[in-house]
Motif scaffolding. Structure first.
Motif, PDB file in Angstrom:
ATOM      1  N   GLU A 101      55.257 -65.882 148.840  1.00 54.93           N
ATOM      2  CA  GLU A 101      54.750 -64.639 148.257  1.00 54.93           C
ATOM      3  C   GLU A 101      55.934 -63.689 148.091  1.00 54.93           C
ATOM      4  N   THR A 102      56.166 -63.226 146.858  1.00 55.14           N
ATOM      5  CA  THR A 102      57.354 -62.435 146.534  1.00 55.14           C
ATOM      6  C   THR A 102      56.963 -61.118 145.880  1.00 55.14           C
ATOM      7  N   LEU A 103      57.588 -60.029 146.308  1.00 57.03           N
ATOM      8  CA  LEU A 103      57.354 -58.734 145.679  1.00 57.03           C
ATOM      9  C   LEU A 103      58.029 -58.700 144.305  1.00 57.03           C
ATOM     10  N   ILE A 104      57.421 -57.998 143.362  1.00 56.68           N
ATOM     11  CA  ILE A 104      57.966 -57.884 142.006  1.00 56.68           C
ATOM     12  C   ILE A 104      58.760 -56.581 141.909  1.00 56.68           C
ATOM     13  N   ALA A 105      60.041 -56.721 141.625  1.00 56.80           N
ATOM     14  CA  ALA A 105      60.908 -55.541 141.535  1.00 56.80           C
ATOM     15  C   ALA A 105      60.404 -54.587 140.452  1.00 56.80           C
ATOM     16  N   ASP A 106      60.495 -53.285 140.731  1.00 58.58           N
ATOM     17  CA  ASP A 106      60.122 -52.216 139.791  1.00 58.58           C
ATOM     18  C   ASP A 106      58.618 -52.126 139.535  1.00 58.58           C
ATOM     19  N   HIS A 107      57.827 -52.896 140.263  1.00 58.51           N
ATOM     20  CA  HIS A 107      56.370 -52.806 140.145  1.00 58.51           C
ATOM     21  C   HIS A 107      55.795 -52.733 141.561  1.00 58.51           C
ATOM     22  N   PRO A 108      55.831 -51.557 142.195  1.00 56.94           N
ATOM     23  CA  PRO A 108      55.417 -51.432 143.599  1.00 56.94           C
ATOM     24  C   PRO A 108      54.024 -52.000 143.842  1.00 56.94           C
ATOM     25  N   GLY A 109      53.933 -52.832 144.863  1.00 56.47           N
ATOM     26  CA  GLY A 109      52.651 -53.392 145.259  1.00 56.47           C
ATOM     27  C   GLY A 109      52.280 -54.679 144.562  1.00 56.47           C
ATOM     28  N   TRP A 110      52.915 -54.991 143.437  1.00 50.97           N
ATOM     29  CA  TRP A 110      52.619 -56.228 142.709  1.00 50.97           C
ATOM     30  C   TRP A 110      53.359 -57.395 143.367  1.00 50.97           C
ATOM     31  N   ARG A 111      52.726 -58.562 143.357  1.00 54.77           N
ATOM     32  CA  ARG A 111      53.310 -59.743 144.000  1.00 54.77           C
ATOM     33  C   ARG A 111      53.060 -60.989 143.148  1.00 54.77           C
ATOM     34  N   THR A 112      53.947 -61.961 143.285  1.00 55.84           N
ATOM     35  CA  THR A 112      53.667 -63.309 142.782  1.00 55.84           C
ATOM     36  C   THR A 112      53.491 -64.227 143.979  1.00 55.84           C
ATOM     37  N   ILE A 113      52.571 -65.164 143.852  1.00 52.99           N
ATOM     38  CA  ILE A 113      52.332 -66.158 144.897  1.00 52.99           C
ATOM     39  C   ILE A 113      52.522 -67.531 144.264  1.00 52.99           C
ATOM     40  N   THR A 114      53.474 -68.301 144.795  1.00 52.12           N
ATOM     41  CA  THR A 114      53.682 -69.666 144.315  1.00 52.12           C
ATOM     42  C   THR A 114      53.188 -70.644 145.377  1.00 52.12           C
ATOM     43  N   LEU A 115      52.528 -71.677 144.910  1.00 47.29           N
ATOM     44  CA  LEU A 115      51.953 -72.706 145.787  1.00 47.29           C
ATOM     45  C   LEU A 115      52.534 -74.046 145.361  1.00 47.29           C
ATOM     46  N   HIS A 116      53.478 -74.564 146.160  1.00 49.60           N
ATOM     47  CA  HIS A 116      54.098 -75.855 145.864  1.00 49.60           C
ATOM     48  C   HIS A 116      53.287 -76.941 146.564  1.00 49.60           C
ATOM     49  N   HIS A 117      52.613 -77.761 145.785  1.00 47.92           N
ATOM     50  CA  HIS A 117      51.699 -78.737 146.370  1.00 47.92           C
ATOM     51  C   HIS A 117      52.428 -79.855 147.084  1.00 47.92           C
ATOM     52  N   ALA A 118      53.669 -80.213 146.659  1.00 47.34           N
ATOM     53  CA  ALA A 118      54.404 -81.283 147.327  1.00 47.34           C
ATOM     54  C   ALA A 118      54.728 -80.852 148.745  1.00 47.34           C
ATOM     55  N   ALA A 119      54.385 -81.694 149.724  1.00 45.76           N
ATOM     56  CA  ALA A 119      54.568 -81.316 151.137  1.00 45.76           C
ATOM     57  C   ALA A 119      56.029 -81.074 151.450  1.00 45.76           C
ATOM     58  N   ALA A 120      56.291 -79.967 152.121  1.00 49.76           N
ATOM     59  CA  ALA A 120      57.677 -79.639 152.471  1.00 49.76           C
ATOM     60  C   ALA A 120      58.262 -80.666 153.408  1.00 49.76           C
ATOM     61  N   THR A 121      57.408 -81.317 154.213  1.00 43.91           N
ATOM     62  CA  THR A 121      57.931 -82.279 155.179  1.00 43.91           C
ATOM     63  C   THR A 121      58.638 -83.424 154.483  1.00 43.91           C
ATOM     64  N   ARG A 122      58.227 -83.754 153.244  1.00 43.95           N
ATOM     65  CA  ARG A 122      58.894 -84.850 152.558  1.00 43.95           C
ATOM     66  C   ARG A 122      60.315 -84.465 152.192  1.00 43.95           C
ATOM     67  N   ARG A 123      60.549 -83.186 151.893  1.00 45.81           N
ATOM     68  CA  ARG A 123      61.868 -82.755 151.477  1.00 45.81           C
ATOM     69  C   ARG A 123      62.731 -82.359 152.663  1.00 45.81           C
ATOM     70  N   MET A 124      62.102 -81.959 153.755  1.00 51.60           N
ATOM     71  CA  MET A 124      62.884 -81.382 154.839  1.00 51.60           C
ATOM     72  C   MET A 124      63.071 -82.323 156.017  1.00 51.60           C
ATOM     73  N   GLY A 125      62.312 -83.394 156.084  1.00 46.87           N
ATOM     74  CA  GLY A 125      62.528 -84.339 157.158  1.00 46.87           C
ATOM     75  C   GLY A 125      61.918 -83.922 158.460  1.00 46.87           C
ATOM     76  N   HIS A 126      60.668 -83.367 158.467  1.00 41.79           N
ATOM     77  CA  HIS A 126      60.085 -82.911 159.720  1.00 41.79           C
ATOM     78  C   HIS A 126      58.667 -83.427 159.924  1.00 41.79           C
ATOM     79  N   SER A 127      58.274 -84.477 159.231  1.00 42.18           N
ATOM     80  CA  SER A 127      56.969 -85.059 159.479  1.00 42.18           C
ATOM     81  C   SER A 127      57.056 -85.950 160.703  1.00 42.18           C
ATOM     82  N   ALA A 128      55.872 -86.327 161.245  1.00 40.63           N
ATOM     83  CA  ALA A 128      55.860 -87.204 162.410  1.00 40.63           C
ATOM     84  C   ALA A 128      56.495 -88.545 162.066  1.00 40.63           C
ATOM     85  N   ASP A 129      56.222 -89.068 160.852  1.00 44.69           N
ATOM     86  CA  ASP A 129      56.804 -90.341 160.450  1.00 44.69           C
ATOM     87  C   ASP A 129      58.319 -90.236 160.366  1.00 44.69           C
TER      88      ASP A 129
END
Length: 363
Positions: A101-129
């Motif tokens: 969730e990121t604040l939008i510069a020059d627009h007080p109170g407005w935000r963008t929310i990004t939802l990355h469906h790919a599990a972070a554990t696959r990219r970061m190496g922190h799953s149980a497997d």
């Protein structure tokens, strides 16, 4: 915030894509939220992920669509990041995503929310497997290092004795060179198998990053321009000095080697403080704040797509001559410091980003 509209162009020019077209084409789910926490825009990816149309979501409170992640001491004047987190949907069910969730510069109170469906554990190496695979690899590497190194010393000694025989110098030189090469590989394996706890201290990262940059420019990165993009107010991080130097030097070396034939080779060392950034070290464990961000960014080609999700696995390498231990060691050292490391391709044009997230140290 202005409603979507086409970009105005000069006479005689083809009109470029406007906000609506660009927003709809983004490859990740994005919501735009107004100061009253109402959803004002939702792109096609968010419709697919949340199984709701933009028309249904527009004007609705965010809470009527999804539940934000629980984060210790949330602040409305800062963004919010939660990797590999379960997001509850108001209509039932849940999705596992990286939530940013990121604040939008020059627009007080407005935000963008990004939802990355790919599990972070696959990219970061922190799953149980991944953790189980790393433990198995450590055990295998320790066994191999012990079993192979002893006979290697005997082979090398025999080769040195043979070298005194007439006409045997060339062959024995070849033997000793190859033995030394295998011994160096085993030394790297032994670094990977070291399970002793690190000496974690509260440390200013900037002198360490400057030292790593100077070492790189004096040696393997002489052909590369290394830039700095630092947050001047970054607080101390909790880290081990030798380990973070080894991690950053390894990433700088990988980046410079990936751009060996590239005329415009460029690396950026960047830092930032990420309010609200937290991750669970394992399923069912409480989330841990990791606000200190260190990035090694390069304009090289990135990892081959077929191994991008497995870069931190032991014995996986995109280099023909690689042994696949460098990034596995990076992942191990960062985890031993209580942090995470992530690989991504970001921006336009795409840049290769290795992102290290560490706990905050004591001021």
């Amino acid at each position: 915030m202005a409603q979507p509209r086409r970009r105005v162009t000069r006479a005689g020019q083809e009109p470029g894509p406007g906000f609506a077209e660009l927003f709809a084409a983004l490859p990740v789910a994005v919501l735009v939220v107004d100061p009253g926490s109402r959803i004002m825009h939702a792109n096609a990816e968010s419709e697919t992920l949340l199984n709701l149309s933009e028309r249904t979501m527009e004007g609705q409170p965010l809470a009527s669509v999804l539940q934000r992640p629980d984060v210790d001491n949330p602040r409305e004047d800062h963004g919010l990041s939660a990797f590999d987190t379960e997001i509850l949907l108001a209509r039932g069910g849940s999705v596992r995503v990286d939530y940013v969730e990121t604040l939008i510069a020059d627009h007080p109170g407005w935000r963008t929310i990004t939802l990355h469906h790919a599990a972070a554990t696959r990219r970061m190496g922190h799953s149980a497997d991944r953790a189980a695979a790393a433990r198995a690899a450590i055990g295998a590497a320790a066994m191999l290092a012990h079993e192979i190194k002893n006979p290697l010393s005997g082979i090398r000694g025999a080769a040195q004795l043979l070298s005194k025989a007439k006409g045997a110098v060339e062959l024995t030189t070849l033997i000793t060179t190859e033995v030394d090469r295998v011994a160096a590989l085993i030394d790297r394996m032994q670094d990977f198998t070291d399970t002793r706890p690190l000496n974690l201290i509260s440390e200013n990262v900037y002198p360490l990053l400057d030292h790593a940059r100077r070492v790189a420019l004096a040696g393997f990165a002489q052909h590369v321009k290394i830039e700095e993009r630092f947050d001047p107010s970054l607080p101390p991080a909790q880290l081990d000095r030798d380990s973070i130097l080894q991690v950053v030097l390894n990433l700088l070396k990988n980046a410079s080697e990936a751009m060996r034939e590239q005329a415009d080779a460029r690396i950026t060392l960047a830092t930032a403080y990420r309010h609200g950034m937290a991750i669970a070290p394992a399923p069912g464990r409480p989330r841990r704040p990791l606000p200190i961000e260190i990035c090694v960014i390069d304009n090289g080609p990135g990892a081959p797509p077929d191994i991008a999700d497995h870069l931190f696995d032991p014995f996986i390498s995109g280099k023909p001559e690689g042994q696949g231990l460098g990034l596995a060691l990076v992942d191990k050292l960062v985890r031993d410091m209580g942090g995470i490391v992530q690989y991504a391709r970001e921006g336009t044009p795409p840049m290769t980003v290795f992102r290290i997230m560490l706990p905050r140290g004591r001021a």
